[in-house]
Design a protein around this motif. Structure first.
Motif, PDB file in Angstrom:
ATOM      1  N   ARG A 101      19.141  -7.308 -13.910  1.00  4.42           N
ATOM      2  CA  ARG A 101      17.978  -7.539 -13.106  1.00  4.42           C
ATOM      3  C   ARG A 101      17.905  -7.046 -11.794  1.00  4.42           C
ATOM      4  NH1 ARG A 101      15.114 -11.105 -16.401  1.00  4.42           N
ATOM      5  NH2 ARG A 101      16.238 -11.734 -18.074  1.00  4.42           N
ATOM      6  N   VAL A 102      16.872  -6.516 -11.295  1.00  3.79           N
ATOM      7  CA  VAL A 102      16.739  -5.752 -10.022  1.00  3.79           C
ATOM      8  C   VAL A 102      15.771  -6.501  -9.429  1.00  3.79           C
ATOM      9  CG1 VAL A 102      16.055  -3.575  -8.767  1.00  3.79           C
ATOM     10  CG2 VAL A 102      17.199  -3.684 -10.997  1.00  3.79           C
ATOM     11  N   ARG A 103      15.850  -7.050  -7.884  1.00  2.00           N
ATOM     12  CA  ARG A 103      14.970  -7.711  -7.180  1.00  2.00           C
ATOM     13  C   ARG A 103      14.414  -6.566  -5.987  1.00  2.00           C
ATOM     14  NH1 ARG A 103      18.311 -10.964  -4.861  1.00  2.00           N
ATOM     15  NH2 ARG A 103      18.349 -10.296  -2.728  1.00  2.00           N
ATOM     16  N   PHE A 104      12.996  -6.776  -6.117  1.00  2.00           N
ATOM     17  CA  PHE A 104      12.306  -5.885  -5.049  1.00  2.00           C
ATOM     18  C   PHE A 104      11.830  -6.308  -3.797  1.00  2.00           C
ATOM     19  CE2 PHE A 104      12.455  -3.950  -9.154  1.00  2.00           C
ATOM     20  CZ  PHE A 104      12.252  -2.370  -8.968  1.00  2.00           C
ATOM     21  N   ALA A 105      11.411  -5.583  -2.993  1.00  3.40           N
ATOM     22  CA  ALA A 105      11.058  -5.811  -1.461  1.00  3.40           C
ATOM     23  C   ALA A 105       9.666  -6.818  -1.605  1.00  3.40           C
ATOM     24  CB  ALA A 105      10.975  -4.775  -0.678  1.00  3.40           C
ATOM     25  N   ASP A 106       8.937  -6.619  -2.446  1.00  9.28           N
ATOM     26  CA  ASP A 106       7.881  -7.809  -2.775  1.00  9.28           C
ATOM     27  C   ASP A 106       8.411  -9.171  -3.222  1.00  9.28           C
ATOM     28  OD1 ASP A 106       8.325  -7.164  -5.292  1.00  9.28           O
ATOM     29  OD2 ASP A 106       6.213  -6.898  -5.672  1.00  9.28           O
ATOM     30  N   GLY A 107       9.592  -9.290  -3.524  1.00  7.83           N
ATOM     31  CA  GLY A 107      10.029 -10.533  -4.090  1.00  7.83           C
ATOM     32  C   GLY A 107      10.313 -10.737  -5.578  1.00  7.83           C
ATOM     33  N   ARG A 108       9.553  -9.927  -6.178  1.00  8.14           N
ATOM     34  CA  ARG A 108       9.868  -9.985  -7.477  1.00  8.14           C
ATOM     35  C   ARG A 108      11.182  -9.368  -8.179  1.00  8.14           C
ATOM     36  NH1 ARG A 108       5.686  -7.482 -11.465  1.00  8.14           N
ATOM     37  NH2 ARG A 108       6.513  -9.020 -12.750  1.00  8.14           N
ATOM     38  N   ASP A 116       6.190  -1.758  -1.422  1.00 10.24           N
ATOM     39  CA  ASP A 116       7.264  -2.703  -1.315  1.00 10.24           C
ATOM     40  C   ASP A 116       7.661  -3.080  -2.944  1.00 10.24           C
ATOM     41  OD1 ASP A 116       8.019  -2.883   1.126  1.00 10.24           O
ATOM     42  OD2 ASP A 116       6.911  -4.812   1.456  1.00 10.24           O
ATOM     43  N   GLU A 117       6.704  -3.008  -3.791  1.00 13.96           N
ATOM     44  CA  GLU A 117       6.919  -3.268  -5.336  1.00 13.96           C
ATOM     45  C   GLU A 117       7.756  -2.073  -5.955  1.00 13.96           C
ATOM     46  OE1 GLU A 117       2.337  -1.938  -5.466  1.00 13.96           O
ATOM     47  OE2 GLU A 117       3.806  -2.655  -4.117  1.00 13.96           O
ATOM     48  N   LEU A 118       8.007  -1.191  -5.286  1.00 15.18           N
ATOM     49  CA  LEU A 118       8.827  -0.101  -5.944  1.00 15.18           C
ATOM     50  C   LEU A 118       9.883   0.288  -4.974  1.00 15.18           C
ATOM     51  CD1 LEU A 118       5.725   2.682  -6.810  1.00 15.18           C
ATOM     52  CD2 LEU A 118       7.119   1.030  -8.208  1.00 15.18           C
ATOM     53  N   CYS A 119      10.167  -0.698  -4.092  1.00 12.80           N
ATOM     54  CA  CYS A 119      11.184  -0.585  -3.114  1.00 12.80           C
ATOM     55  C   CYS A 119      12.371  -1.726  -3.509  1.00 12.80           C
ATOM     56  CB  CYS A 119      11.125  -0.802  -1.818  1.00 12.80           C
ATOM     57  SG  CYS A 119      12.396  -0.723  -0.513  1.00 12.80           S
ATOM     58  N   ALA A 120      13.465  -1.373  -4.370  1.00  9.82           N
ATOM     59  CA  ALA A 120      14.632  -2.292  -4.596  1.00  9.82           C
ATOM     60  C   ALA A 120      15.460  -2.674  -3.635  1.00  9.82           C
ATOM     61  CB  ALA A 120      15.416  -1.695  -5.794  1.00  9.82           C
ATOM     62  N   VAL A 121      15.908  -3.957  -3.578  1.00 11.16           N
ATOM     63  CA  VAL A 121      16.794  -4.684  -2.532  1.00 11.16           C
ATOM     64  C   VAL A 121      18.071  -4.947  -3.032  1.00 11.16           C
ATOM     65  CG1 VAL A 121      14.761  -5.069  -0.976  1.00 11.16           C
ATOM     66  CG2 VAL A 121      15.729  -6.779  -2.714  1.00 11.16           C
ATOM     67  N   ALA A 122      18.132  -5.475  -4.162  1.00 12.42           N
ATOM     68  CA  ALA A 122      19.428  -5.751  -4.866  1.00 12.42           C
ATOM     69  C   ALA A 122      19.386  -5.923  -6.502  1.00 12.42           C
ATOM     70  CB  ALA A 122      19.765  -7.034  -4.499  1.00 12.42           C
ATOM     71  N   ALA A 123      20.411  -5.921  -7.021  1.00 13.32           N
ATOM     72  CA  ALA A 123      20.502  -5.869  -8.435  1.00 13.32           C
ATOM     73  C   ALA A 123      21.923  -6.556  -8.827  1.00 13.32           C
ATOM     74  CB  ALA A 123      20.638  -4.477  -9.066  1.00 13.32           C
ATOM     75  N   ALA A 124      21.655  -7.515  -9.679  1.00  7.61           N
ATOM     76  CA  ALA A 124      22.928  -7.836 -10.387  1.00  7.61           C
ATOM     77  C   ALA A 124      22.368  -8.449 -12.047  1.00  7.61           C
ATOM     78  CB  ALA A 124      23.027  -9.578  -9.920  1.00  7.61           C
ATOM     79  N   GLY A 125      23.553  -8.304 -12.767  1.00  4.10           N
ATOM     80  CA  GLY A 125      23.505  -8.254 -14.260  1.00  4.10           C
ATOM     81  C   GLY A 125      22.650  -7.148 -14.830  1.00  4.10           C
ATOM     82  N   MET A 133       0.919  -1.087  -0.072  1.00  8.46           N
ATOM     83  CA  MET A 133      -0.123   0.173   0.002  1.00  8.46           C
ATOM     84  C   MET A 133       0.958   1.442   0.166  1.00  8.46           C
ATOM     85  SD  MET A 133      -3.037  -0.847   2.715  1.00  8.46           S
ATOM     86  CE  MET A 133      -3.663   0.733   2.470  1.00  8.46           C
ATOM     87  N   GLY A 134       0.264   2.278  -0.330  1.00 10.56           N
ATOM     88  CA  GLY A 134       1.104   3.569  -0.405  1.00 10.56           C
ATOM     89  C   GLY A 134       0.714   4.303   0.878  1.00 10.56           C
ATOM     90  N   ALA A 135       1.421   5.431   0.804  1.00  9.29           N
ATOM     91  CA  ALA A 135       1.400   6.268   2.274  1.00  9.29           C
ATOM     92  C   ALA A 135      -0.201   6.578   2.592  1.00  9.29           C
ATOM     93  CB  ALA A 135       2.283   7.630   1.910  1.00  9.29           C
TER      94      ALA A 135
END
Length: 426
Positions: free
Chosen positions: A35-42, A24-33, A1-3
């Motif tokens: 591709r970027v992984r987000f806090a929602d697991g995608r 969470d779908e707009l909060c990145a947690v890691a990146a490699a190559g 959810m948003g604010a």
């Protein structure tokens, strides 16, 4: 959810509507190559090379190791009333890739916007040293993007709220890109007052390349009127358009070249202004000190990442990789244009591209619809950023053919989903 109302999130992100903050779908947690992984697991395919800056992909080990070593050996050294050996080495390497026969000095900055501010300072000071202090006007292009610091915000040719923020544009003029008559008329009226003309070889948001004819006219007008020609290569540098710098394909050299984004492959807050020997000579001959300084400019970690990025670009033959990828991208975009009824145009050069879309009634997709389209493409599996009546595509030079096919599939799936969701008919 948003604010939600009454909820406070510590982070205030850039250019993100309050209702989208905290998701969470707009909060990145890691990146490699690529591709970027987000806090929602995608994990999403990045179609934007970060912010057009991770030209050779995320997580390059050589660049990371160089940064770590510099932090251990010299955690902080400046170029503010001092020099440091890292900055000396990085400056020499940059002159080598820019062309040391023409360019002579490198000024360090921390962002593309700040570097544009710096370039305008250099241009005005240069003319003052030559007894032409009346040259204070700086000319940019309509639709251009040079940054959001106060100086660069004034130079930016898009309407992004300059009046709201009280940006001073009294000494800024804007002309129509690829219209020789427009800039020629300005020079006939104000040529003796013009200090510099600043252009992106490919205009940012619209991905509009300057034509050879237009660049030739700018070079001719420079000879006639004596202004400095500045190439803002913040986005086009480091292999993005088919050569190391886009202006290397021009019939003449710019007087100042601005680089950032791909300069460190996105790993450091870094930018440079590379000055022609003739410009540097004016300061040297008068023993003039340019009034500019930034605490984090030219630090060891920044310069180590610049050196490592140049080295990795060469090792990977990244410019050639980008050319090959661009050829595949040309073919894929041409097919999409021919087969999808709502794709109206592709613009850009090399791996610096945009797609423009139509509504069912044949009118351009409104800018108000673009965020929804971007979100639909993200749901389909790829990250893209808004463009003019559509989206921008900035694949990393290290993309495989499979990565590129996946990106175009996500764009088409997102477009189709957006069309269905908004009730538009193809």
């Amino acid at each position: 959810m948003g604010a939600e109302e009454g909820t406070t999130y510590p982070l205030w992100p850039s250019l993100l509507a309050p209702g989208l903050q905290g998701r969470d779908e707009l909060c990145a947690v890691a990146a490699a190559g690529v591709r970027v992984r987000f806090a929602d697991g995608r994990e999403l395919l990045d179609g934007s090379s970060g912010l057009w800056n991770t030209n050779i992909g995320y997580g390059n080990a050589a660049i990371a190791d160089a940064a770590a070593q510099a932090l251990r050996d010299a955690s902080y050294l400046s170029v503010f009333r001092y020099e440091n050996v890292y900055a000396r080495r990085a400056a020499a390497a940059l002159l080598d890739v820019c062309g040391a026969d023409h360019y002579g000095r490198v000024l360090f900055s921390t962002s593309g916007g700040a570097a544009n501010d710096l370039a305008m300072k250099v241009a005005r000071h240069y003319h003052a040293l030559r007894g032409e202090g009346r040259r204070k006007v700086v000319v940019g292009l309509r639709g251009s993007y040079h940054g959001l610091t106060y100086g660069s915000f004034g130079l930016t040719g898009e309407n992004l709220g300059q009046q709201l923020y009280c940006v001073d544009q009294r000494l800024i003029r804007h002309v129509t890109p690829n219209d020789p008559g427009d800039v020629g008329e300005l020079m006939r009226r104000q040529g003796p007052q013009v200090a510099a003309v600043v252009v992106e070889p490919v205009l940012g948001s619209g991905a509009v390349p300057l034509t050879r004819e237009y660049v030739a006219e700018l070079l001719r007008l420079r000879r006639e009127h004596g202004f400095l020609l500045v190439a803002d290569e913040v986005a086009t540098g480091f292999g993005r358009t088919g050569s190391f710098f886009a202006s290397q394909e021009w019939a003449g050299h710019p007087d100042l070249l601005i680089a950032s984004k791909g300069l460190t492959n996105g790993t450091s807050a870094a930018a440079v202004v590379v000055a022609a020997r003739s410009v540097a000579a004016a300061f040297e001959d008068d023993s003039a000190v340019l009034t500019h300084g930034e605490t984090q400019a030219g630090t060891p970690v920044t310069c180590a990442t610049i050196l490592a990025t140049i080295s990795e670009m060469r090792r990977l033959d990244a410019v050639a990789m980008g050319k090959q990828l661009a050829a595949h991208l040309d073919a894929a975009l041409a097919e999409l244009l021919a087969t999808h009824p709502l794709v109206t145009a592709t613009t850009g050069l090399g791996c610096f591209r945009s797609l423009r879309f139509l509504q069912a009634d044949g009118s351009p997709l409104p800018q108000s619809e673009v965020p929804g389209l971007v979100a639909a493409i993200r749901r389909a599996g790829a990250i893209v950023h808004p463009g003019v009546n559509g989206v921008q595509l900035f694949p990393a030079l290290t993309y495989t053919e499979q990565d590129l096919a996946e990106l175009l599939e996500c764009v088409q799936a997102g477009l189709d989903a957006h069309v269905a969701g908004t009730g538009m008919r193809q």
